[in-house]
Motif scaffolding. Structure first.
Motif, PDB file in Angstrom:
ATOM      1  N   THR A 126      38.290 -13.084   4.749  1.00  0.00           N
ATOM      2  CA  THR A 126      37.849 -11.767   5.207  1.00  0.00           C
ATOM      3  C   THR A 126      38.038 -10.763   4.082  1.00  0.00           C
ATOM      4  OG1 THR A 126      38.526 -12.315   7.466  1.00  0.00           O
ATOM      5  CG2 THR A 126      38.116  -9.999   6.978  1.00  0.00           C
ATOM      6  N   THR A 138      37.688  -6.792   2.938  1.00  0.00           N
ATOM      7  CA  THR A 138      37.542  -5.409   3.394  1.00  0.00           C
ATOM      8  C   THR A 138      37.487  -4.495   2.179  1.00  0.00           C
ATOM      9  OG1 THR A 138      38.854  -5.955   5.364  1.00  0.00           O
ATOM     10  CG2 THR A 138      38.491  -3.621   4.888  1.00  0.00           C
ATOM     11  N   GLU A 192      29.173 -13.187   7.506  1.00  0.00           N
ATOM     12  CA  GLU A 192      28.922 -12.167   8.526  1.00  0.00           C
ATOM     13  C   GLU A 192      29.269 -10.779   8.011  1.00  0.00           C
ATOM     14  OE1 GLU A 192      30.192 -13.485  12.676  1.00  0.00           O
ATOM     15  OE2 GLU A 192      31.174 -14.982  11.404  1.00  0.00           O
ATOM     16  N   MET A 203      24.390 -12.141  10.487  1.00  0.00           N
ATOM     17  CA  MET A 203      25.066 -13.357  10.054  1.00  0.00           C
ATOM     18  C   MET A 203      24.098 -14.270   9.320  1.00  0.00           C
ATOM     19  SD  MET A 203      27.113 -16.315  12.180  1.00  0.00           S
ATOM     20  CE  MET A 203      25.626 -17.012  12.886  1.00  0.00           C
ATOM     21  N   ARG A 260      29.075 -11.493  17.634  1.00  0.00           N
ATOM     22  CA  ARG A 260      30.526 -11.610  17.511  1.00  0.00           C
ATOM     23  C   ARG A 260      31.152 -10.215  17.478  1.00  0.00           C
ATOM     24  NH1 ARG A 260      33.742 -15.745  15.352  1.00  0.00           N
ATOM     25  NH2 ARG A 260      31.938 -16.768  14.400  1.00  0.00           N
ATOM     26  N   ASP A 299      34.608  -9.721  16.925  1.00  0.00           N
ATOM     27  CA  ASP A 299      35.890  -9.665  16.239  1.00  0.00           C
ATOM     28  C   ASP A 299      35.759  -9.419  14.744  1.00  0.00           C
ATOM     29  OD1 ASP A 299      34.733 -12.071  15.687  1.00  0.00           O
ATOM     30  OD2 ASP A 299      36.581 -13.248  15.850  1.00  0.00           O
ATOM     31  N   VAL A 300      34.562  -9.024  14.279  1.00  0.00           N
ATOM     32  CA  VAL A 300      34.367  -8.690  12.867  1.00  0.00           C
ATOM     33  C   VAL A 300      34.347  -7.175  12.733  1.00  0.00           C
ATOM     34  CG1 VAL A 300      32.886  -8.933  10.855  1.00  0.00           C
ATOM     35  CG2 VAL A 300      33.077 -10.812  12.491  1.00  0.00           C
ATOM     36  N   THR A 358      33.226  -5.087   7.098  1.00  0.00           N
ATOM     37  CA  THR A 358      34.079  -6.182   6.656  1.00  0.00           C
ATOM     38  C   THR A 358      33.247  -7.453   6.567  1.00  0.00           C
ATOM     39  OG1 THR A 358      36.073  -5.236   7.621  1.00  0.00           O
ATOM     40  CG2 THR A 358      36.083  -7.599   7.229  1.00  0.00           C
ATOM     41  N   ARG A 360      32.973 -11.437   6.535  1.00  0.00           N
ATOM     42  CA  ARG A 360      33.695 -12.607   7.034  1.00  0.00           C
ATOM     43  C   ARG A 360      32.983 -13.856   6.538  1.00  0.00           C
ATOM     44  NH1 ARG A 360      33.986 -16.171  11.501  1.00  0.00           N
ATOM     45  NH2 ARG A 360      36.080 -16.379  12.411  1.00  0.00           N
TER      46      ARG A 360
END
Length: 363
Positions: free
Chosen positions: A289, A291, A326, A331, A344, A346-347, A351, A353
């Motif tokens: 991940t 950032t 992602e 994606m 999704r 939770d991304v 950021t 992924r």
């Protein structure tokens, strides 16, 4: 009583029946042959499809109606050159010239790799004919040397005209100069007229690799186990930390002793990427991940860090066994060979992924 004799058959009728029987047998044989051919063709197609014998591995950039292709190895090199320019705070045009010049001189393929990122040889050896008679100074062949000279020639513009300087006769590099002139300014060894031929392809790929366009670069890659590198999330994490420490604003360890100690000279700072480049798991279960900072002080305004990172990951997919990338609601999936919408949740926003599991679960 004498047996009743059958009346003689009509000769024409007998011949007609024989022809019909032969025709039926011929049609049956043709039908069987056709079925065998169709079955064989289907089986061959399935075998070829499953084993990807006809797969044309490539990466493709589509920007403003322009479509250009590179091999996966070329795309990886182009992504490296673009990220290297961004890390130095150079404008995207520096990467554009680097990619086009490398396409001309080495077909954008790695000639040598000494281990250090800056020592990747992507340019040709030689001396430009305009370097002066008797000049023994060769042109830079690795990425660090190329950008060092570019920065030197860009800085030459700021040299005071009244100041004595060995570089006062040097050709100044400028971002908006044509490629033939840029090749002369950077002492490239090939004929300057050849370099502009590669501008269109370099420009189209630079757009996604600098983050200027979203979801505009994709790669079609093999999934055969004996043809792809093993998933390497640690390699991705280490390369990003080594390639973009300043642009990602990654802090480093500091020497805690007296700076005048002898040990201070030998102290080698270690990057602290936590919270910026995070690695979870390993092999197929690994997730990287990234950032990026919202407003990097170093990064030229011509770059968009999040999409630059996302497209770097796609261009590096073959090198590191990446399966998914992602960013926000988009994606890239290696199996689909393209960008799709992702649900999704939770991304985090902005950021990137990077996943390595082919059997990813969006939920």
């Amino acid at each position: 009583m004498a047996p009743r004799s059958r009346p003689p058959r009509d000769a024409a009728a007998t011949r007609s029946m024989a022809r019909r029987r032969r025709r039926r047998r011929a049609l049956a044989a043709l039908a069987l042959t056709g079925a065998l051919i169709a079955g064989t063709a289907y089986g061959a197609w399935r075998y070829i499809d499953e084993n990807e014998y006809l797969l044309d591995e490539h990466c493709e950039a589509v920007v403003a109606g322009e479509t250009q292709r590179l091999s996966p190895a070329q795309a990886y090199s182009a992504a490296f050159l673009s990220a290297s320019a961004a890390e130095r705070g150079l404008p995207p045009e520096a990467a554009l010239h680097a990619i086009a010049i490398s396409l001309q001189e080495t077909d954008l393929e790695l000639r040598e790799d000494e281990g250090e990122l800056g020592e990747r040889v992507l340019f040709a050896r030689g001396v430009g004919s305009w370097a002066g008679e008797g000049s023994a100074e060769g042109t830079p062949i690795d990425s660090a040397g190329f950008y060092d000279l570019l920065e030197e020639r860009a800085a030459a513009e700021d040299v005071d005209e009244d100041e004595d300087s060995e570089d006062e006769d040097a050709v100044v590099w400028e971002p908006d100069m044509p490629l033939d002139e840029a090749s002369e300014a950077l002492l490239r060894p090939h004929n300057p007229q050849f370099y502009p031929e590669h501008r269109s392809r370099a420009e189209t790929f630079l757009s996604p690799l600098a983050g200027q366009s979203e979801a505009s670069l994709t790669c079609t890659l093999s999934q055969l186990e004996d043809e792809i590198p093993s998933p390497d999330p640690q390699g991705v994490s280490e390369e990003l930390v080594a390639l973009l420490p300043a642009a990602l604003e990654i802090p480093s360890t500091e020497y805690e002793g007296d700076e005048e100690d002898e040990e201070a000279e030998d102290f080698d700072p270690e990057p602290i990427p936590e919270g910026i480049v995070d690695l979870e798991g390993s092999s197929e279960s690994g997730i990287v991940t990234v950032t990026p900072p919202e407003n990097s002080e170093l990064l030229d305004e011509g770059y968009s860090m999040d999409w630059m990172l996302a497209h770097w990951a796609v261009a590096s997919a073959r090198e590191y066994g990446i399966q998914t990338v992602e960013l926000d609601s988009r994606m890239w999936d290696r199996d689909a060979a393209g960008w799709t919408d992702s649900s999704r949740e939770d991304v985090a926003e902005n950021t990137v992924r990077i996943g390595f599991d082919r059997d990813w679960d969006e939920e």
